[in-house]
Design a protein around this motif. Structure first.
Motif, PDB file in Angstrom:
ATOM      1  N   THR A  19      37.930  37.412  37.540  1.00  0.00           N
ATOM      2  CA  THR A  19      37.876  38.727  36.896  1.00  0.00           C
ATOM      3  C   THR A  19      38.416  38.712  35.469  1.00  0.00           C
ATOM      4  OG1 THR A  19      40.040  39.363  37.760  1.00  0.00           O
ATOM      5  CG2 THR A  19      38.107  39.956  39.087  1.00  0.00           C
ATOM      6  N   ARG A  20      38.993  37.597  35.060  1.00  0.00           N
ATOM      7  CA  ARG A  20      39.580  37.511  33.715  1.00  0.00           C
ATOM      8  C   ARG A  20      39.059  36.261  33.016  1.00  0.00           C
ATOM      9  NH1 ARG A  20      45.744  37.679  35.000  1.00  0.00           N
ATOM     10  NH2 ARG A  20      45.089  36.009  36.358  1.00  0.00           N
ATOM     11  N   GLU A  21      38.654  36.408  31.780  1.00  0.00           N
ATOM     12  CA  GLU A  21      38.072  35.294  31.029  1.00  0.00           C
ATOM     13  C   GLU A  21      39.123  34.298  30.550  1.00  0.00           C
ATOM     14  OE1 GLU A  21      35.167  32.933  29.467  1.00  0.00           O
ATOM     15  OE2 GLU A  21      34.926  34.666  30.760  1.00  0.00           O
ATOM     16  N   ASN A  22      40.289  34.790  30.141  1.00  0.00           N
ATOM     17  CA  ASN A  22      41.288  33.929  29.515  1.00  0.00           C
ATOM     18  C   ASN A  22      42.412  33.502  30.448  1.00  0.00           C
ATOM     19  OD1 ASN A  22      39.916  34.105  27.042  1.00  0.00           O
ATOM     20  ND2 ASN A  22      40.892  36.067  26.623  1.00  0.00           N
ATOM     21  N   GLU A  23      42.440  34.017  31.649  1.00  0.00           N
ATOM     22  CA  GLU A  23      43.473  33.648  32.612  1.00  0.00           C
ATOM     23  C   GLU A  23      42.821  33.373  33.954  1.00  0.00           C
ATOM     24  OE1 GLU A  23      47.112  36.009  32.608  1.00  0.00           O
ATOM     25  OE2 GLU A  23      46.266  37.107  30.920  1.00  0.00           O
ATOM     26  N   TYR A  24      43.446  32.475  34.708  1.00  0.00           N
ATOM     27  CA  TYR A  24      42.904  32.120  36.010  1.00  0.00           C
ATOM     28  C   TYR A  24      43.315  33.117  37.087  1.00  0.00           C
ATOM     29  CZ  TYR A  24      41.477  27.562  34.307  1.00  0.00           C
ATOM     30  OH  TYR A  24      40.863  26.556  33.634  1.00  0.00           O
ATOM     31  N   ASP A  25      42.443  33.282  38.060  1.00  0.00           N
ATOM     32  CA  ASP A  25      42.747  34.026  39.284  1.00  0.00           C
ATOM     33  C   ASP A  25      42.862  33.004  40.411  1.00  0.00           C
ATOM     34  OD1 ASP A  25      42.407  36.705  38.186  1.00  0.00           O
ATOM     35  OD2 ASP A  25      40.266  36.275  38.167  1.00  0.00           O
ATOM     36  N   THR A  26      43.751  33.267  41.333  1.00  0.00           N
ATOM     37  CA  THR A  26      43.876  32.431  42.517  1.00  0.00           C
ATOM     38  C   THR A  26      43.319  33.211  43.688  1.00  0.00           C
ATOM     39  OG1 THR A  26      45.888  31.457  41.621  1.00  0.00           O
ATOM     40  CG2 THR A  26      45.486  31.150  43.972  1.00  0.00           C
ATOM     41  N   PRO A  65      32.022  38.452  29.209  1.00  0.00           N
ATOM     42  CA  PRO A  65      33.067  39.424  29.514  1.00  0.00           C
ATOM     43  C   PRO A  65      32.994  40.647  28.609  1.00  0.00           C
ATOM     44  CG  PRO A  65      33.983  37.603  28.267  1.00  0.00           C
ATOM     45  CD  PRO A  65      32.538  37.255  28.561  1.00  0.00           C
ATOM     46  N   THR A  66      33.689  41.691  29.036  1.00  0.00           N
ATOM     47  CA  THR A  66      33.783  42.886  28.209  1.00  0.00           C
ATOM     48  C   THR A  66      34.716  42.604  27.035  1.00  0.00           C
ATOM     49  OG1 THR A  66      35.627  43.715  29.515  1.00  0.00           O
ATOM     50  CG2 THR A  66      33.410  44.388  30.203  1.00  0.00           C
ATOM     51  N   ALA A  67      34.925  43.602  26.190  1.00  0.00           N
ATOM     52  CA  ALA A  67      35.761  43.430  24.993  1.00  0.00           C
ATOM     53  C   ALA A  67      37.198  43.046  25.341  1.00  0.00           C
ATOM     54  CB  ALA A  67      35.740  44.709  24.168  1.00  0.00           C
ATOM     55  N   ASN A  68      37.690  43.469  26.503  1.00  0.00           N
ATOM     56  CA  ASN A  68      39.069  43.148  26.874  1.00  0.00           C
ATOM     57  C   ASN A  68      39.169  41.834  27.656  1.00  0.00           C
ATOM     58  OD1 ASN A  68      38.015  43.927  29.320  1.00  0.00           O
ATOM     59  ND2 ASN A  68      39.463  45.594  29.668  1.00  0.00           N
ATOM     60  N   GLY A  69      38.099  41.033  27.698  1.00  0.00           N
ATOM     61  CA  GLY A  69      38.147  39.725  28.342  1.00  0.00           C
ATOM     62  C   GLY A  69      38.028  39.767  29.851  1.00  0.00           C
ATOM     63  N   ARG A  70      37.516  40.852  30.386  1.00  0.00           N
ATOM     64  CA  ARG A  70      37.381  40.970  31.842  1.00  0.00           C
ATOM     65  C   ARG A  70      35.899  41.043  32.211  1.00  0.00           C
ATOM     66  NH1 ARG A  70      42.115  42.376  34.542  1.00  0.00           N
ATOM     67  NH2 ARG A  70      43.839  42.634  33.124  1.00  0.00           N
ATOM     68  N   HIS A  71      35.596  40.632  33.432  1.00  0.00           N
ATOM     69  CA  HIS A  71      34.217  40.710  33.905  1.00  0.00           C
ATOM     70  C   HIS A  71      34.203  40.804  35.426  1.00  0.00           C
ATOM     71  CE1 HIS A  71      34.401  36.402  34.946  1.00  0.00           C
ATOM     72  NE2 HIS A  71      34.990  36.259  33.780  1.00  0.00           N
ATOM     73  N   THR A  72      33.070  41.207  35.958  1.00  0.00           N
ATOM     74  CA  THR A  72      32.900  41.319  37.398  1.00  0.00           C
ATOM     75  C   THR A  72      32.816  39.920  37.997  1.00  0.00           C
ATOM     76  OG1 THR A  72      31.739  43.407  37.142  1.00  0.00           O
ATOM     77  CG2 THR A  72      31.417  42.246  39.216  1.00  0.00           C
ATOM     78  N   GLY A  73      33.548  39.701  39.089  1.00  0.00           N
ATOM     79  CA  GLY A  73      33.537  38.412  39.762  1.00  0.00           C
ATOM     80  C   GLY A  73      32.655  38.450  40.995  1.00  0.00           C
ATOM     81  N   HIS A  74      32.110  37.307  41.352  1.00  0.00           N
ATOM     82  CA  HIS A  74      31.223  37.197  42.505  1.00  0.00           C
ATOM     83  C   HIS A  74      31.694  36.046  43.376  1.00  0.00           C
ATOM     84  CE1 HIS A  74      28.398  39.885  40.421  1.00  0.00           C
ATOM     85  NE2 HIS A  74      28.778  39.219  39.338  1.00  0.00           N
ATOM     86  N   LEU A  75      31.877  36.310  44.668  1.00  0.00           N
ATOM     87  CA  LEU A  75      32.333  35.298  45.614  1.00  0.00           C
ATOM     88  C   LEU A  75      31.349  35.161  46.770  1.00  0.00           C
ATOM     89  CD1 LEU A  75      36.123  36.248  45.942  1.00  0.00           C
ATOM     90  CD2 LEU A  75      35.171  34.290  44.722  1.00  0.00           C
ATOM     91  N   ILE A  76      31.096  33.937  47.175  1.00  0.00           N
ATOM     92  CA  ILE A  76      30.347  33.638  48.397  1.00  0.00           C
ATOM     93  C   ILE A  76      31.356  33.018  49.350  1.00  0.00           C
ATOM     94  CG2 ILE A  76      28.450  32.317  49.406  1.00  0.00           C
ATOM     95  CD1 ILE A  76      27.417  34.344  47.454  1.00  0.00           C
TER      96      ILE A  76
END
Length: 122
Positions: A19-26, A65-76
């Motif tokens: 969900t974030r372009e510049n930081e990792y999600d776990t 990503p959007t202007a704030n560096g966020r985007h929709t994530g997709h999981l399988i």
């Protein structure tokens, strides 16, 4: 240093830019039938599933990503009962179960998922 004590047994783990372009999600797929998404060591969202998730993969659809560096994530994800599911996770933590295919015989788990764009259009 960061740490997180999961309330459920962790079946599999994925680290990606969900969900974030510049930081990792776990992303933790837990035996208590929850997919947990963490930002550093802070719980971001918990997604309930029908069965314990044993495999998970990040589907890269939205690469802009959007202007704030966020985007929709997709999981399988794959479950211990043979179900295959698709989740859409929004940057604010809300989620949508797009689809889930059940294995009516519940014969075997989906232990691994590999995604590949056979059309090479993304």
């Amino acid at each position: 240093m960061a740490y997180y004590i999961s309330p459920g047994q962790i079946n599999t783990l994925l680290v990606c830019h969900l969900t974030r372009e510049n930081e990792y999600d776990t992303i933790l797929a837990c035996h208590d039938r929850y997919i947990r998404i963490l930002h550093v060591s802070t719980p971001f969202t918990e997604i309930p599933t029908k069965y314990p998730v044993v495999s998970i993969a990040h589907l890269e659809i939205d690469k802009h990503p959007t202007a704030n560096g966020r985007h929709t994530g997709h999981l399988i994800y794959g479950t211990s009962k043979g179900s295959l599911g698709y989740l859409r996770v929004e940057p604010n933590g809300t989620y949508e179960q797009v689809w889930e295919i059940d294995d009516d015989d519940k014969r075997s788990p989906i232990n691994g998922i590999k995604l590949y764009d056979i059309n090479k259009d993304k």
